[in-house]
Design a protein around this motif. Sequence first.
Motif, PDB file in Angstrom:
ATOM      1  N   HIS A   1       0.863  -1.183   0.000  1.00 23.90           N
ATOM      2  CA  HIS A   1       0.000   0.000   0.000  1.00 23.90           C
ATOM      3  C   HIS A   1       0.900   1.232   0.000  1.00 23.90           C
ATOM      4  CE1 HIS A   1       1.034   0.148   4.248  1.00 23.90           C
ATOM      5  NE2 HIS A   1       0.555  -1.068   4.411  1.00 23.90           N
ATOM      6  N   LEU A   2       0.293   2.393   0.114  1.00 24.73           N
ATOM      7  CA  LEU A   2       1.073   3.633   0.019  1.00 24.73           C
ATOM      8  C   LEU A   2       2.101   3.764   1.137  1.00 24.73           C
ATOM      9  CD1 LEU A   2      -1.640   6.210  -1.116  1.00 24.73           C
ATOM     10  CD2 LEU A   2       0.262   5.297  -2.455  1.00 24.73           C
TER      11      LEU A   2
ATOM     12  N   HIS B   1       4.035   1.293   2.255  1.00 22.29           N
ATOM     13  CA  HIS B   1       5.236   0.631   1.725  1.00 22.29           C
ATOM     14  C   HIS B   1       5.905   1.496   0.658  1.00 22.29           C
ATOM     15  CE1 HIS B   1       2.787  -3.032   2.928  1.00 22.29           C
ATOM     16  NE2 HIS B   1       3.924  -3.241   3.571  1.00 22.29           N
TER      17      HIS B   1
ATOM     18  N   ASP C   1       1.588  -6.205  -6.734  1.00 18.62           N
ATOM     19  CA  ASP C   1       2.733  -5.678  -5.978  1.00 18.62           C
ATOM     20  C   ASP C   1       3.901  -5.346  -6.902  1.00 18.62           C
ATOM     21  OD1 ASP C   1       1.393  -5.853  -3.593  1.00 18.62           O
ATOM     22  OD2 ASP C   1       2.351  -7.710  -2.932  1.00 18.62           O
TER      23      ASP C   1
ATOM     24  N   LYS D   1       3.217  -2.144  -8.663  1.00 19.72           N
ATOM     25  CA  LYS D   1       3.377  -0.975  -7.776  1.00 19.72           C
ATOM     26  C   LYS D   1       4.851  -0.640  -7.561  1.00 19.72           C
ATOM     27  CE  LYS D   1      -0.961  -1.661  -5.268  1.00 19.72           C
ATOM     28  NZ  LYS D   1      -1.592  -2.195  -4.047  1.00 19.72           N
TER      29      LYS D   1
ATOM     30  N   GLU E   1      -4.835   6.858   5.800  1.00 13.82           N
ATOM     31  CA  GLU E   1      -5.936   7.227   4.911  1.00 13.82           C
ATOM     32  C   GLU E   1      -6.378   8.641   5.289  1.00 13.82           C
ATOM     33  OE1 GLU E   1      -6.605   5.269   2.532  1.00 13.82           O
ATOM     34  OE2 GLU E   1      -5.969   3.273   3.196  1.00 13.82           O
TER      35      GLU E   1
ATOM     36  N   MET F   1      -2.519   2.928   7.324  1.00 14.76           N
ATOM     37  CA  MET F   1      -2.508   1.981   6.212  1.00 14.76           C
ATOM     38  C   MET F   1      -1.887   0.667   6.672  1.00 14.76           C
ATOM     39  SD  MET F   1      -1.606   4.335   2.924  1.00 14.76           S
ATOM     40  CE  MET F   1      -2.715   5.687   2.480  1.00 14.76           C
TER      41      MET F   1
ATOM     42  N   SER G   1      -1.704  -3.770   5.381  1.00 14.14           N
ATOM     43  CA  SER G   1      -2.094  -4.841   4.457  1.00 14.14           C
ATOM     44  C   SER G   1      -3.326  -5.576   4.968  1.00 14.14           C
ATOM     45  CB  SER G   1      -0.938  -5.824   4.275  1.00 14.14           C
ATOM     46  OG  SER G   1       0.189  -5.167   3.745  1.00 14.14           O
TER      47      SER G   1
ATOM     48  N   ASN H   1      -5.957  -4.242   6.258  1.00 10.75           N
ATOM     49  CA  ASN H   1      -7.194  -3.471   6.106  1.00 10.75           C
ATOM     50  C   ASN H   1      -8.124  -4.063   5.053  1.00 10.75           C
ATOM     51  OD1 ASN H   1      -6.175  -1.769   8.036  1.00 10.75           O
ATOM     52  ND2 ASN H   1      -5.786  -0.056   6.661  1.00 10.75           N
ATOM     53  N   VAL H   2      -7.565  -4.855   4.121  1.00 12.34           N
ATOM     54  CA  VAL H   2      -8.418  -5.465   3.079  1.00 12.34           C
ATOM     55  C   VAL H   2      -9.434  -6.421   3.691  1.00 12.34           C
ATOM     56  CG1 VAL H   2      -6.656  -5.265   1.280  1.00 12.34           C
ATOM     57  CG2 VAL H   2      -6.791  -7.377   2.620  1.00 12.34           C
TER      58      VAL H   2
END
Length: 279
Positions: free
Chosen positions: A34-35, A37, A78, A81, A178, A184, A186, A188-189
């Motif tokens: 995510h942002l 990382h 990933d 990204k 957020e 943030m 991983s 949170n999904v």
Amino acid sequence: MKIFTTKIQVRQYAQQLHADGKRIGFVPTMGALHLGHLSLIEQARSQCDIVISSIFVNPTQFTDPKDLDRYPRPIEADIDKLEKAGCDALFNPKVSEMYAGNEKWHLDIGELEYLLEGASRPGHYQGVMQVVNKLFDIVQPDVAFFGQKDYQQFLVISKMVELLNIPVNLVMCPIERETDGLAMSSRNVHLSPDDYRHALVLSRTLQHVKNNFNRNNMPFLKAEAFKALSEEPGVKADYFEFADGDTLLPANQNSPTIVALVAAKVGNTRLIDNMIVSR
């Protein structure tokens, strides 16, 4: 971006970089990027010539096999990204590449291992140190970048580096949030829309204690924090603590840095967060 799956490939790559006088920045991850990382990649790019990241879901740091099974692994996304973020190389090994069948590991880092997260997840930090030590040995970075969200992990790795005399500089980078304040992660999904809404109580509570903090009112603020967490539907607090920023022992009037740390289960997902409230 170069992609390596074996230790020998990465070692040879790093050795050539060092021979060319390049400064290597390293961002170890377990993927599901995510942002937060990607901000570590950005920091590494600003301080180093070459950035290597790793994606490896490390089995030895999971205390619950079900947690390991459900950990997200969107490797194609990933890779995309990392390429867009300007990462130079990725190390993405299999478990069999990282571990022989009967390995033993234990490093005594004192009570830091058993506080907070360590109390809730016995053995977790031994697994973290085991894999990070391996990764440092393979990648041979000059600088390694970690997020503040795993504050205790950063202290644990710092202690390991000190005890084993590993020649690497460690950099702790700020938490990415957020727009509504949720740290943030991983994990949170796994939050349902309702879980997500309830999870906001973690950052909201931390912000409240930070805004109202002074060294004389820690017991009152801690009680307020537990009350806020306990009153939020679907949230079960594990801990909320004011800790000394260097030792993670309970903070006192003389602690140079004080950090507020929280862990809670929201629905079926365990989340952690922290804020530095005094320094």
